[in-house]
Design an enzyme around this catalytic site. Structure first.
Site, PDB file in Angstrom:
ATOM      1  N   VAL A  31      47.504  41.613  35.664  1.00 49.50           N
ATOM      2  CA  VAL A  31      48.655  41.633  36.571  1.00 49.50           C
ATOM      3  C   VAL A  31      48.215  42.189  37.926  1.00 49.50           C
ATOM      4  N   THR A  32      47.384  43.225  37.861  1.00 49.11           N
ATOM      5  CA  THR A  32      46.901  43.921  39.058  1.00 49.11           C
ATOM      6  C   THR A  32      46.314  42.975  40.103  1.00 49.11           C
ATOM      7  N   THR A  72      14.521  29.483  49.673  1.00 51.97           N
ATOM      8  CA  THR A  72      13.303  28.965  50.290  1.00 51.97           C
ATOM      9  C   THR A  72      13.081  27.553  49.774  1.00 51.97           C
ATOM     10  N   HIS A 132      44.896  45.403  22.255  1.00 51.62           N
ATOM     11  CA  HIS A 132      44.886  46.690  22.956  1.00 51.62           C
ATOM     12  C   HIS A 132      46.200  47.373  22.613  1.00 51.62           C
ATOM     13  N   THR A 153      51.764  38.606  29.902  1.00 47.23           N
ATOM     14  CA  THR A 153      52.615  39.108  30.973  1.00 47.23           C
ATOM     15  C   THR A 153      53.911  39.708  30.422  1.00 47.23           C
ATOM     16  N   ASP A 155      55.116  25.561  30.186  1.00 46.73           N
ATOM     17  CA  ASP A 155      54.793  26.671  29.292  1.00 46.73           C
ATOM     18  C   ASP A 155      55.320  26.381  27.897  1.00 46.73           C
ATOM     19  N   ASP A 161      20.871  32.335  50.265  1.00 44.66           N
ATOM     20  CA  ASP A 161      19.680  32.126  51.095  1.00 44.66           C
ATOM     21  C   ASP A 161      18.558  31.706  50.165  1.00 44.66           C
ATOM     22  N   LEU A 177      50.788  48.622  34.978  1.00 40.08           N
ATOM     23  CA  LEU A 177      50.163  49.625  35.843  1.00 40.08           C
ATOM     24  C   LEU A 177      49.213  48.930  36.812  1.00 40.08           C
ATOM     25  N   TYR A 194      45.986  55.739  29.223  1.00 34.89           N
ATOM     26  CA  TYR A 194      46.799  55.702  30.439  1.00 34.89           C
ATOM     27  C   TYR A 194      48.268  55.897  30.069  1.00 34.89           C
ATOM     28  N   TYR A 197       2.547  30.397  41.433  1.00 37.14           N
ATOM     29  CA  TYR A 197       3.303  29.759  40.357  1.00 37.14           C
ATOM     30  C   TYR A 197       2.362  28.977  39.458  1.00 37.14           C
ATOM     31  N   HIS A 199      54.367  41.490  27.940  1.00 38.98           N
ATOM     32  CA  HIS A 199      54.226  42.832  27.367  1.00 38.98           C
ATOM     33  C   HIS A 199      53.566  43.823  28.291  1.00 38.98           C
TER      34      HIS A 199
HETATM   35  P1  FAD Z   1      49.928  35.029  30.201  1.00 43.35           P
HETATM   36  O1  FAD Z   1      50.930  35.968  30.664  1.00 43.35           O
HETATM   37  O2  FAD Z   1      49.475  35.142  28.783  1.00 43.35           O
HETATM   38  O3  FAD Z   1      50.452  33.589  30.491  1.00 43.35           O
HETATM   39  C1  FAD Z   1      49.846  32.456  29.962  1.00 43.35           C
HETATM   40  C2  FAD Z   1      50.924  31.489  29.596  1.00 43.35           C
HETATM   41  O4  FAD Z   1      50.339  30.262  29.201  1.00 43.35           O
HETATM   42  C3  FAD Z   1      51.752  31.956  28.434  1.00 43.35           C
HETATM   43  O5  FAD Z   1      53.074  32.030  28.855  1.00 43.35           O
HETATM   44  C4  FAD Z   1      51.565  30.875  27.377  1.00 43.35           C
HETATM   45  O6  FAD Z   1      52.738  30.605  26.676  1.00 43.35           O
HETATM   46  C5  FAD Z   1      51.137  29.709  28.208  1.00 43.35           C
HETATM   47  N1  FAD Z   1      50.317  28.746  27.498  1.00 43.35           N
HETATM   48  C6  FAD Z   1      49.153  28.950  26.852  1.00 43.35           C
HETATM   49  N2  FAD Z   1      48.676  27.816  26.373  1.00 43.35           N
HETATM   50  C7  FAD Z   1      49.539  26.854  26.721  1.00 43.35           C
HETATM   51  C8  FAD Z   1      49.592  25.453  26.512  1.00 43.35           C
HETATM   52  N3  FAD Z   1      48.619  24.813  25.871  1.00 43.35           N
HETATM   53  N4  FAD Z   1      50.639  24.773  27.007  1.00 43.35           N
HETATM   54  C9  FAD Z   1      51.620  25.392  27.683  1.00 43.35           C
HETATM   55  N5  FAD Z   1      51.625  26.712  27.895  1.00 43.35           N
HETATM   56  C10 FAD Z   1      50.601  27.428  27.427  1.00 43.35           C
HETATM   57  N6  FAD Z   1      47.418  44.254  33.283  1.00 43.35           N
HETATM   58  C11 FAD Z   1      47.562  45.069  34.332  1.00 43.35           C
HETATM   59  O7  FAD Z   1      47.237  44.693  35.440  1.00 43.35           O
HETATM   60  N7  FAD Z   1      48.045  46.338  34.201  1.00 43.35           N
HETATM   61  C12 FAD Z   1      48.404  46.814  32.985  1.00 43.35           C
HETATM   62  O8  FAD Z   1      48.842  47.959  32.875  1.00 43.35           O
HETATM   63  C13 FAD Z   1      48.237  45.992  31.862  1.00 43.35           C
HETATM   64  N8  FAD Z   1      48.532  46.468  30.631  1.00 43.35           N
HETATM   65  C14 FAD Z   1      48.514  45.631  29.568  1.00 43.35           C
HETATM   66  C15 FAD Z   1      48.951  46.099  28.338  1.00 43.35           C
HETATM   67  C16 FAD Z   1      49.053  45.245  27.262  1.00 43.35           C
HETATM   68  C17 FAD Z   1      49.512  45.768  25.953  1.00 43.35           C
HETATM   69  C18 FAD Z   1      48.666  43.885  27.411  1.00 43.35           C
HETATM   70  C19 FAD Z   1      48.771  42.917  26.289  1.00 43.35           C
HETATM   71  C20 FAD Z   1      48.163  43.431  28.625  1.00 43.35           C
HETATM   72  C21 FAD Z   1      48.093  44.295  29.706  1.00 43.35           C
HETATM   73  N9  FAD Z   1      47.620  43.871  30.961  1.00 43.35           N
HETATM   74  C22 FAD Z   1      47.755  44.691  32.043  1.00 43.35           C
HETATM   75  C23 FAD Z   1      46.971  42.561  31.127  1.00 43.35           C
HETATM   76  C24 FAD Z   1      47.937  41.525  31.657  1.00 43.35           C
HETATM   77  O9  FAD Z   1      49.111  41.569  30.926  1.00 43.35           O
HETATM   78  C25 FAD Z   1      47.339  40.149  31.563  1.00 43.35           C
HETATM   79  O10 FAD Z   1      46.032  40.150  31.999  1.00 43.35           O
HETATM   80  C26 FAD Z   1      48.143  39.150  32.378  1.00 43.35           C
HETATM   81  O11 FAD Z   1      49.499  39.257  32.083  1.00 43.35           O
HETATM   82  C27 FAD Z   1      47.678  37.751  32.139  1.00 43.35           C
HETATM   83  O12 FAD Z   1      48.521  36.860  32.820  1.00 43.35           O
HETATM   84  P2  FAD Z   1      48.384  35.303  32.628  1.00 43.35           P
HETATM   85  O13 FAD Z   1      49.414  34.663  33.430  1.00 43.35           O
HETATM   86  O14 FAD Z   1      46.975  34.919  32.830  1.00 43.35           O
HETATM   87  O15 FAD Z   1      48.596  35.081  31.066  1.00 43.35           O
HETATM   88  N1  THG Z   2      10.872  34.000  47.307  1.00 46.49           N
HETATM   89  C1  THG Z   2      11.148  32.701  47.301  1.00 46.49           C
HETATM   90  N2  THG Z   2      12.398  32.240  47.362  1.00 46.49           N
HETATM   91  C2  THG Z   2      13.439  33.096  47.409  1.00 46.49           C
HETATM   92  C3  THG Z   2      13.206  34.478  47.443  1.00 46.49           C
HETATM   93  C4  THG Z   2      11.873  34.927  47.378  1.00 46.49           C
HETATM   94  N3  THG Z   2      14.702  32.617  47.412  1.00 46.49           N
HETATM   95  C5  THG Z   2      15.789  33.509  47.166  1.00 46.49           C
HETATM   96  C6  THG Z   2      15.587  34.809  47.905  1.00 46.49           C
HETATM   97  N4  THG Z   2      14.277  35.343  47.558  1.00 46.49           N
HETATM   98  C7  THG Z   2      15.652  34.514  49.376  1.00 46.49           C
HETATM   99  N5  THG Z   2      15.419  35.663  50.201  1.00 46.49           N
HETATM  100  C8  THG Z   2      14.376  35.746  51.095  1.00 46.49           C
HETATM  101  C9  THG Z   2      14.514  36.612  52.164  1.00 46.49           C
HETATM  102  C10 THG Z   2      13.533  36.658  53.144  1.00 46.49           C
HETATM  103  C11 THG Z   2      12.409  35.876  53.033  1.00 46.49           C
HETATM  104  C12 THG Z   2      12.247  35.060  51.947  1.00 46.49           C
HETATM  105  C13 THG Z   2      13.241  34.982  50.969  1.00 46.49           C
HETATM  106  C14 THG Z   2      11.402  35.842  54.124  1.00 46.49           C
HETATM  107  N6  THG Z   2      11.868  35.833  55.378  1.00 46.49           N
HETATM  108  C15 THG Z   2      11.040  35.638  56.525  1.00 46.49           C
HETATM  109  C16 THG Z   2      11.485  36.580  57.626  1.00 46.49           C
HETATM  110  O1  THG Z   2      12.685  36.812  57.740  1.00 46.49           O
HETATM  111  O2  THG Z   2      10.629  37.075  58.326  1.00 46.49           O
HETATM  112  C17 THG Z   2      11.247  34.212  56.996  1.00 46.49           C
HETATM  113  C18 THG Z   2      10.450  33.901  58.162  1.00 46.49           C
HETATM  114  C19 THG Z   2      10.597  32.463  58.560  1.00 46.49           C
HETATM  115  O3  THG Z   2      11.733  31.944  58.563  1.00 46.49           O
HETATM  116  O4  THG Z   2       9.585  31.887  58.903  1.00 46.49           O
HETATM  117  O5  THG Z   2      10.242  35.789  53.879  1.00 46.49           O
HETATM  118  O6  THG Z   2      11.604  36.144  47.361  1.00 46.49           O
HETATM  119  N7  THG Z   2      10.142  31.829  47.205  1.00 46.49           N
END
Ligand code: FAD
Ligand code: THG
Length: 813
Positions: free
Chosen positions: A355-356, A548, A222, A43, A32, A546, A49, A256, A645, A45
């Site tokens: 964080v969540t 075809t 934010h 993280t 880091d 899936d 939540l 919040y 087609y 700051h």
């Molecule tokens: P960071 O915590 O940013 O970590 C990334 C790390 O990478 C940093 O330490 C940085 O120094 C390091 N780094 C970057 N580039 C390099 C590099 N080139 N070399 C070495 N190190 C590097 N989330 C929630 O879930 N709940 C909340 O309530 C919430 N509230 C928030 C409120 C605020 C004000 C903020 C700013 C954010 C909030 N978030 C919340 C979001 C959350 O904080 C982030 O999404 C989360 O912390 C991201 O974690 P991270 O590890 O991906 O990134």
């Molecule tokens: N047409 C074509 N390709 C596709 C789709 C499409 N690819 C992605 C997605 N849609 C795939 N989904 C399906 C789902 C069902 C069928 C075709 C594409 C279908 N099923 C027959 C059945 O279940 O009765 C197969 C019968 C068999 O296996 O002989 O027709 O819309 N080109």
């Protein structure tokens, strides 16, 4: 044992080090640029939540894991997680209704929660103004994460297994040889690595650019503020506990709240998006202790403070004492970004993580690295989920800003983007506009949802007895009764559907057959002209897609898929003697389906289109009029007809040719809503919604597409001797014609939640809404269930599949 370097010791990097070392990858070095463990990243700051409930099952699972893990961490400084509970309140009728939907997600994803009256809300959180609150949703297991403590505690666990953490070490770049990482470059020299994981928080996009990766995230400021002492809180919380009241969301005003002892912390999303210019930030924050903190912009907070004081009147006697604009990542769709670089093996990312969700994302990433496949379905977070159209700087900035604005909004499931529209249009676009298409957007494409031109026809059908049950206001959004008529006409006459957005590839070359045999579950080595429905599985037997597969020549296949992740998966496995080319935009496709389809198309074609000559699931390269076309006798709507087609330049002429030929048969253009309800009637699944990598074929009702007698294919070993599935995807049909579902609703048997709805559509054929639901494997046709739609419980019954035309008489004639 592989050497791993993790870039970043924030909540993600530390958690990942813990998860990797717990799985035996103990040669882990975390670097880091900042000090440990208040590194100065987001993280450091985060008020921490943790509200677990999310529309996404995967994100909710990530949050649940984070809560479970943090609850069990120990740190001499005190708790890493304080389960004070979560309370979301409604101050508008719309929000109150929406809290029911949120309660539905919680139930569906296994998070305990209860809707509360205003009196109960105030009892839980006495600072609330009773007059403003219409109701609330309480989730007792939610709470506060002490993010830096949780990071440190996880880091210690990792260190106890051999991991090393190095502060003040900025990673300047990646060293690679022959398409593989071999290490990272720092100011102190090179650190060797077989695997490098970028967990650099909002710096990640900038960093990943250096290895040719676009990470669609935008660092956004934010606002977070702390008040002075709040009289009613004085003496309530011990210094250690910090908080006792539930964390609070006031989403109607983008706010919040949490306690900090006898003070209140306020987070504000109500201001304009404030994207951070990274080049300026990097220059200005070099060597600074808290480079993810910007000066507070007071004016942006003024409305938030007024709203906060109205909701929590006790704040009025205090004021903001400390405040800042903190930076963290937003993405176009709100999901994290996970996965391995396709062209630089060993380079992984775990980015845009709250964080969540941090421990859940770290666990899935560790599983992915160590075992090859994460145990949770992560397609929503996949690094390769973005279409090309979604990777421009303009697109990323616009949509991520929109995601910021909408972060607490009530977002309808059918709601579509309004900015940056019209980027991908089919050759039929002008004709569709003339027909009054109501367009929505998917994968950048303009897609008709229905056509206003069918309005009069719909009125006529409704007055002659076609049922059109009343819908509530929510279910009527982005919807029209015209779609019912369009679906009905498809079953009774014939309709044209624009299938151009269906993603398709040409797979060709001497190795194409063996490649496709290896990648898919069904036998595709059939005669030229064959079409095969088949699955892509991961190594654990989970359904990746899936598809075809149409064999157009000995070694040329046209493959229609579901998402850019299919391209990625195929590309990763591509041998030298096979080419893979996306031909979607260069071609177009019209689905002509309905009992009159043959009568309509045959006169245009000199080849015999009879059932005997052109069988179901066969392909034919021919001409319609003077236009070269490839016809597949495939119908996702379950009717007689073809996907037709053509190369894109013929599109406009093809549409006119077909539409004119169809006039005497009463052809209409029909949209996606009709399309969706017809495919549900027919029992066809939609990958990503009905089934994902979380599910195996048998459980999803797709075992028929798996040939266990075929030579090896990816996923086969995992299916061999697999135990019976615990849950199955079932069709359910509502009793009441007016009952609707939109997806993600919990399904109850008695009072017990036993599953959830995936997708649903109104069936004009049976005059009821039909849905798919994941249910316990024992569920049998006739079983009575109750589906919770925004707080109202509707009776539904498990139905045999498909609901419409199980004998295939409509489609095979
Ligand atoms: P960071 O915590 O940013 O970590 C990334 C790390 O990478 C940093 O330490 C940085 O120094 C390091 N780094 C970057 N580039 C390099 C590099 N080139 N070399 C070495 N190190 C590097 N989330 C929630 O879930 N709940 C909340 O309530 C919430 N509230 C928030 C409120 C605020 C004000 C903020 C700013 C954010 C909030 N978030 C919340 C979001 C959350 O904080 C982030 O999404 C989360 O912390 C991201 O974690 P991270 O590890 O991906 O990134
Ligand atoms: N047409 C074509 N390709 C596709 C789709 C499409 N690819 C992605 C997605 N849609 C795939 N989904 C399906 C789902 C069902 C069928 C075709 C594409 C279908 N099923 C027959 C059945 O279940 O009765 C197969 C019968 C068999 O296996 O002989 O027709 O819309 N080109």
């Amino acid at each position: 044992m592989p050497k791993v370097v993790v870039i970043g010791a924030g909540i993600v990097g530390t958690s990942l080090a813990d998860e990797l070392t717990a799985r035996g990858y103990t040669d882990v070095t975390v670097l880091d640029r900042g000090p440990l463990f208040a590194t100065g990243g987001s993280t450091s700051h985060a008020p921490g939540l943790v509200f677990q409930t999310n529309p996404s099952k995967t994100m909710s699972a990530f949050a649940r894991y984070t809560v479970a893990k943090f609850n069990a961490l120990t740190h001499p400084g005190g708790w890493a997680f304080n389960p004070v509970g979560g309370l979301e309140i409604a101050t508008t009728e719309e929000r109150l209704a929406d809290l029911h939907r949120k309660a539905g997600w919680a139930a569906a994803w296994g998070i305990e929660g209860r809707l509360l009256t205003p009196v109960e809300c105030v009892a839980l959180h006495p600072l609330l103004d009773r007059e403003r609150v219409l109701g609330g949703f309480h989730t007792p297991a939610d709470g506060l994460a002490k993010a830096v403590r949780a990071a440190e505690a996880q880091a210690w666990q990792a260190m106890s297994r051999g991991a090393t953490f190095r502060p003040h070490t900025e990673v300047l770049g990646v060293v690679d040889r022959g398409g593989r990482v071999t290490g990272v470059r720092t100011g102190d020299g090179i650190v060797d690595a077989d695997i490098v994981v970028c967990a650099a928080g909002f710096w990640g996009a900038q960093f990943a650019k250096g290895v040719g990766l676009v990470l669609p995230l935008v660092p956004m400021a934010h606002q977070y503020a702390r008040t002075g002492q709040i009289a009613p809180l004085v003496g309530r919380n011990s210094e250690l506990a910090e908080a006792g009241l539930p964390i609070l969301r006031h989403q109607d005003r983008d706010l919040y709240f949490r306690e900090h002892g006898d003070r209140i912390g306020i987070g504000n999303y109500g201001h304009k998006p404030m994207p951070v210019d990274m080049s300026a930030l990097l220059a200005e924050s070099a060597g600074e202790p808290m480079p993810s903190m910007l000066p507070f912009t007071e004016d942006d907070f003024a409305p938030a403070w007024r709203e906060a004081c109205q909701l929590l009147p006790a704040l009025g006697d205090s004021k903001v004492e400390e405040a800042f604009n903190g930076i963290f990542s937003f993405t176009p769709d709100g999901f994290s970004i996970m996965g391995e670089h396709r062209d630089l093996s060993g380079f992984w990312v775990a980015e845009a993580v709250w964080v969540t969700h941090s421990a859940g994302v770290a666990k899935a990433t560790a599983e992915w690295i160590v075992d090859g496949t994460p145990s949770t379905d992560v397609h929503e977070c996949d690094l390769y989920r973005f279409e090309d159209v979604a990777r421009s700087p303009q697109f990323i900035m616009t949509t991520s800003s929109q995601a910021f604005v909408e972060v607490y909004d009530i977002v309808h499931p059918a709601q579509f983007r309004t900015a940056l529209r019209g980027l991908r249009t089919s050759p039929f676009h002008h004709r569709q506009q003339e027909l009054g298409a109501y367009f929505y957007e998917g994968a950048g494409w303009e897609r008709p949802a229905w056509y206003e031109a069918n309005h009069a026809l719909a009125q006529q059908l409704f007055s002659h007895g076609l049922a059109c049950p009343q819908r509530d206001e929510w279910a009527s959004r982005f919807w029209s009764p015209i779609s019912i008529a369009e679906a009905h006409v498809t079953r009774e006459r014939v309709a044209m559907y624009d299938m151009t957005p269906l993603t398709r590839y040409e797979i060709a070359g001497s190795g194409a057959v063996s490649f496709l045999q290896q990648m898919t579950t069904n036998n595709i080595d059939k005669s030229v002209g064959s079409v095969t429905y088949t699955l892509l599985l991961d190594e654990t037997g989970g359904i990746r897609s899936d598809i075809t597969v149409a064999r157009l020549a000995e070694t040329t296949f046209q493959v229609a898929v579901n998402s850019p992740m299919d391209y990625d998966w195929l590309h990763r496995h591509l041998p030298r003697d096979v080419t893979l080319r996306d031909i979607t935009g260069a071609t177009c496709c019209i689905g002509v389906w309905g009992p009159l389809a043959r009568g309509m198309v045959q006169p245009l074609c000199s080849d015999d289109l009879s059932h005997g000559a052109f069988k179901y699931f066969r392909a034919l390269q021919t001409y319609l009029g003077a236009i070269p076309v490839t016809m597949l006798r495939v119908s996702y709507v379950g009717e007689l007809g073809w996907e037709i087609y053509a190369s894109a330049e013929y599109g406009a002429a093809l549409w006119d040719l077909l539409f004119d030929a169809g006039r005497e048969h009463g052809v209409i253009a029909a949209g996606r809503i009709a399309f969706n309800s017809l495919r549900i009637e027919k029992g066809y699944r939609s990958w990503g919604t009905d089934m994902t990598a979380e599910h195996r074929p048998a459980a999803a009702g797709l075992a028929f597409a798996v040939r266990m007698d075929k030579d090896d294919f990816i996923g086969k070993a995992a299916l061999t001797g697999a135990s019976e599935p615990r849950n199955r995807l079932c069709s359910i049909v509502f009793d009441e014609p007016t009952a609707v579902a939109m997806g993600k609703e919990p399904v109850y048997r008695g009072d017990e939640c036993v599953g959830y709805v995936t997708s649903a559509g109104y069936s004009p054929t049976i005059g009821r809404t039909i849905a798919y639901a994941w249910l316990p494997a024992g569920a049998a046709p006739g079983d009575v269930l109750r589906v919770d739609y925004r707080g109202a419980r509707h009776n539904a019954r498990v139905h045999g599949e498909p609901v419409v035309d199980p004998e295939m008489t409509k489609i095979k004639r």
